[in-house]
Design a protein around this motif. Structure first.
Motif, PDB file in Angstrom:
ATOM      1  N   GLY A  83       0.780  -1.228   0.000  1.00  0.00           N
ATOM      2  CA  GLY A  83       0.000   0.000   0.000  1.00  0.00           C
ATOM      3  C   GLY A  83       0.809   1.275   0.000  1.00  0.00           C
ATOM      4  O   GLY A  83       0.363   2.287  -0.526  1.00  0.00           O
ATOM      5  N   TYR A  84       2.000   1.290   0.589  1.00  0.00           N
ATOM      6  CA  TYR A  84       2.773   2.526   0.685  1.00  0.00           C
ATOM      7  C   TYR A  84       3.191   3.009  -0.699  1.00  0.00           C
ATOM      8  O   TYR A  84       3.142   4.203  -0.984  1.00  0.00           O
ATOM      9  N   ASP A  85       3.630   2.102  -1.554  1.00  0.00           N
ATOM     10  CA  ASP A  85       4.075   2.476  -2.892  1.00  0.00           C
ATOM     11  C   ASP A  85       3.095   2.023  -3.973  1.00  0.00           C
ATOM     12  O   ASP A  85       3.316   2.285  -5.153  1.00  0.00           O
ATOM     13  N   ASP A  86       2.031   1.357  -3.575  1.00  0.00           N
ATOM     14  CA  ASP A  86       1.016   0.892  -4.521  1.00  0.00           C
ATOM     15  C   ASP A  86       0.162   2.081  -4.943  1.00  0.00           C
ATOM     16  O   ASP A  86      -0.404   2.774  -4.094  1.00  0.00           O
ATOM     17  N   PRO A  87       0.051   2.341  -6.265  1.00  0.00           N
ATOM     18  CA  PRO A  87      -0.777   3.468  -6.709  1.00  0.00           C
ATOM     19  C   PRO A  87      -2.217   3.371  -6.207  1.00  0.00           C
ATOM     20  O   PRO A  87      -2.882   4.398  -6.044  1.00  0.00           O
TER      21      PRO A  87
END
Length: 204
Positions: A82-86
């Motif tokens: 989730g942190y780097d997931d668009p």
């Protein structure tokens, strides 16, 4: 950093952890009030002055022990995606991470032992100031809330205020859930309400 310096740094870190392990064992066995730096040194197999050079008193040692113990637990409980997931972290994902953190803290044997024998050690972090473990937790929550806001999965608002409100709500579930649970209403039912509370707080 040279190999020699790196090796020395790693050796010091391992020794530091060994001393904290000895302090942890003491507290589990006899409680905080009966644990001394001398006893920690004895259990660690080092001189008393070795421990005194690292910590001037048991309060300093406890701060490092709590930061290591509970910081690691909370970090491993957080969602990995989730942190780097668009697409961003969903409120349900963040709520699940908070609930896992609540559960691991509530069941942690060191935390349970301190609350049972020396609850006054926890009070300053509830009534007077934030500790390093709380700052770590807040930092993790702020990061995931910001990621959700950037992706549109978390509502607008100051991420610091949102994170602090969630932590304040979680405090009660860590420390007082047992006072509200009984045969008719188990802790799992209360945790489900916390999950719903967090999801609705974060929902756009």
């Amino acid at each position: 950093m040279s190999e020699r310096v790196a090796a020395t740094t790693e050796r010091n870190r391992v020794q530091h952890d060994d001393y904290l392990d000895a302090a942890r064992a003491c507290i589990l066995d006899v409680g905080w009030r009966r644990t001394t730096l001398t006893e920690v040194a004895r259990r660690a197999g080092v001189s008393r002055m070795t421990i005194y050079r690292t910590w001037s008193d048991m309060q300093q040692l406890l701060g490092d022990l709590m930061t290591r113990e509970w910081g690691e637990l909370v970090t491993t409980a957080q969602p990995t995606g989730g942190y780097d997931d668009p697409a961003g972290p969903a409120p349900a994902d963040i709520a699940d991470g908070v609930l896992r953190a609540v559960a691991v803290l509530r069941d942690n044997e060191l935390f349970v032992r301190i609350v049972e024998l020396d609850p006054e050690l926890i009070l300053p972090y509830l009534l007077a100031r934030r500790g390093r473990s709380q700052e770590l937790i807040l930092g993790l929550l702020v990061a995931v809330v910001e990621a959700g806001q950037a992706a549109g999965t978390v509502r607008d608002g100051d991420p610091r205020a949102i994170a602090r409100a969630v932590v304040l709500a979680a405090h009660g579930f860590v420390l007082s859930a047992h006072t509200m649970a009984d045969d008719d209403l188990p802790v799992d039912a209360l945790d489900a309400e916390l999950k719903l509370l967090i999801e609705r707080t974060l929902a756009p």
